[in-house]
Design an enzyme around this catalytic site. Structure first.
Site, PDB file in Angstrom:
ATOM      1  N   ASP A  67       0.818  -1.217   0.000  1.00  0.00           N
ATOM      2  CA  ASP A  67       0.000   0.000   0.000  1.00  0.00           C
ATOM      3  C   ASP A  67       0.850   1.265   0.000  1.00  0.00           C
ATOM      4  OD1 ASP A  67       0.980  -0.283   2.575  1.00  0.00           O
ATOM      5  OD2 ASP A  67      -0.958  -0.647   3.491  1.00  0.00           O
ATOM      6  N   ASN A 133      -7.514  -2.339  14.312  1.00  0.00           N
ATOM      7  CA  ASN A 133      -8.892  -2.702  13.944  1.00  0.00           C
ATOM      8  C   ASN A 133      -8.937  -3.934  13.031  1.00  0.00           C
ATOM      9  OD1 ASN A 133      -7.932  -1.703  11.550  1.00  0.00           O
ATOM     10  ND2 ASN A 133      -9.363   0.012  11.387  1.00  0.00           N
ATOM     11  N   HIS A 135      -7.136  -4.390  10.289  1.00  0.00           N
ATOM     12  CA  HIS A 135      -6.874  -4.174   8.864  1.00  0.00           C
ATOM     13  C   HIS A 135      -5.552  -4.818   8.436  1.00  0.00           C
ATOM     14  CE1 HIS A 135      -4.769  -0.048   9.633  1.00  0.00           C
ATOM     15  NE2 HIS A 135      -3.850  -0.842   9.149  1.00  0.00           N
ATOM     16  N   GLU A 140      -9.541  -1.783   5.212  1.00  0.00           N
ATOM     17  CA  GLU A 140     -10.187  -1.392   6.456  1.00  0.00           C
ATOM     18  C   GLU A 140     -11.461  -2.219   6.688  1.00  0.00           C
ATOM     19  OE1 GLU A 140      -8.669   0.347   8.436  1.00  0.00           O
ATOM     20  OE2 GLU A 140      -8.004   2.304   7.723  1.00  0.00           O
TER      21      GLU A 140
HETATM   22  C1  GLP Z   1      -0.501   0.719   8.510  1.00  0.00           C
HETATM   23  C2  GLP Z   1      -0.180  -0.150   7.310  1.00  0.00           C
HETATM   24  C3  GLP Z   1      -0.363  -1.610   7.619  1.00  0.00           C
HETATM   25  C4  GLP Z   1       0.294  -1.951   8.940  1.00  0.00           C
HETATM   26  C5  GLP Z   1      -0.364  -1.179  10.039  1.00  0.00           C
HETATM   27  C6  GLP Z   1       0.201  -1.476  11.418  1.00  0.00           C
HETATM   28  O1  GLP Z   1      -1.801   1.149   8.557  1.00  0.00           O
HETATM   29  N1  GLP Z   1      -0.947   0.177   6.164  1.00  0.00           N
HETATM   30  O2  GLP Z   1       0.176  -2.380   6.550  1.00  0.00           O
HETATM   31  O3  GLP Z   1       0.198  -3.334   9.178  1.00  0.00           O
HETATM   32  O4  GLP Z   1      -0.196   0.197   9.772  1.00  0.00           O
HETATM   33  O5  GLP Z   1       1.352  -0.720  11.615  1.00  0.00           O
HETATM   34  P1  GLP Z   1       2.351  -0.902  12.814  1.00  0.00           P
HETATM   35  O6  GLP Z   1       3.179  -2.095  12.464  1.00  0.00           O
HETATM   36  O7  GLP Z   1       3.158   0.344  12.848  1.00  0.00           O
HETATM   37  O8  GLP Z   1       1.547  -1.117  14.039  1.00  0.00           O
END
Ligand code: GLP
Length: 240
Positions: A67, A133, A135, A140
């Site tokens: 993404d 959440n 995702h 989402e």
């Molecule tokens: C973002 C990314 C996800 C990731 C998530 C959790 O929203 N798009 O791919 O898994 O954050 O991030 P973190 O690893 O910093 O908790």
């Protein structure tokens, strides 16, 4: 679905690095699905170290990221393009033409990304973090799963969670372009890493809850080769 618990967050993340390194070792022209966020950083650090020591070689490796935010320049340090440069691309012998992140906001840009993944032969191993959440990528919680790469409006919870990387929540882009659930499910193997207490509910719902687009990661229960690596904090609801 396999589930492994580690004493520390770092160990859980490094274990993901082990699985990716094993894939590269077995198949030198592997297609890697990569993730951003703070969770995968130790996995990238391991890969860089093993490349420096000559254990793995990225010369023929191709990568596709999950993404990217919409509306920020690729050179913006908060962009996922910049993140990948900083943590992996600039530190190993990946060929720039073999690294891919989604970009743009048009339907054409989305279908072109799906087509490029298909043309590369599909993803061999997909690394995932998870949102509070549930995702994955930027898929989402919603009323239905989205199959291919698509433009997403970020959930308020995600904006708040990701505000720590920006000066304030107001600066977090409201939209992103993300691989869909279909892209992720089509990967031959999926490795999801979850660390920290704030991921505990998402981990529990992903593994033990109903399969629902309201917890996007729950679809992974149906994946034939999915490994979830978690630290003690993220797995605390699993031990009830
Ligand atoms: C973002 C990314 C996800 C990731 C998530 C959790 O929203 N798009 O791919 O898994 O954050 O991030 P973190 O690893 O910093 O908790």
């Amino acid at each position: 679905m396999e589930f492994h618990v580690y004493e520390s967050a770092r160990a859980a993340c490094e274990a993901a690095g082990v699985l990716i390194a094993a894939q590269i070792t077995r198949k030198g022209d592997s297609v890697l699905g990569l993730a951003t966020g703070s969770t995968p950083i130790p996995a990238y650090e391991m890969l860089v170290q093993w490349w420096e020591r000559g254990v793995i070689d990225f010369d023929k490796i191709r990568t596709f990221n999950l993404d990217e935010y919409v509306g920020i320049d690729q050179k913006n340090p908060m962009s996922y393009h910049a993140f990948m440069q900083e943590h992996l691309f600039s530190k190993v012998n990946l060929r720039p033409e073999n690294t891919n992140l989604p970009s743009g906001r048009s339907v054409t840009a989305c279908t072109a990304y799906d087509e490029k993944i298909r043309a590369a032969g599909g993803i061999d191993i997909q690394l995932l973090g998870i949102g509070r959440n549930g995702h994955i990528g930027f898929n989402e919680p919603a009323d239905e799963f989205t199959y291919g790469t698509h433009i997403v409006t970020l959930a308020q919870d995600t904006i708040e969670a990701n505000a720590r990387f920006f000066r304030s929540a107001d600066e977090v882009p409201r939209q992103a372009i993300s691989m869909g659930i279909g892209n992720i499910m089509a990967a031959r193997c999926v490795v999801l890493v979850a660390t920290g207490e704030n991921k505990a509910q998402a981990v529990y719902d992903t593994i033990c809850g109903p399969i629902t687009p309201h917890v996007p990661a729950s679809i992974l229960q149906l994946h034939p080769c999915c490994v979830i690596l978690a630290d003690r904090d993220a797995s605390k609801l699993m031990r009830k």
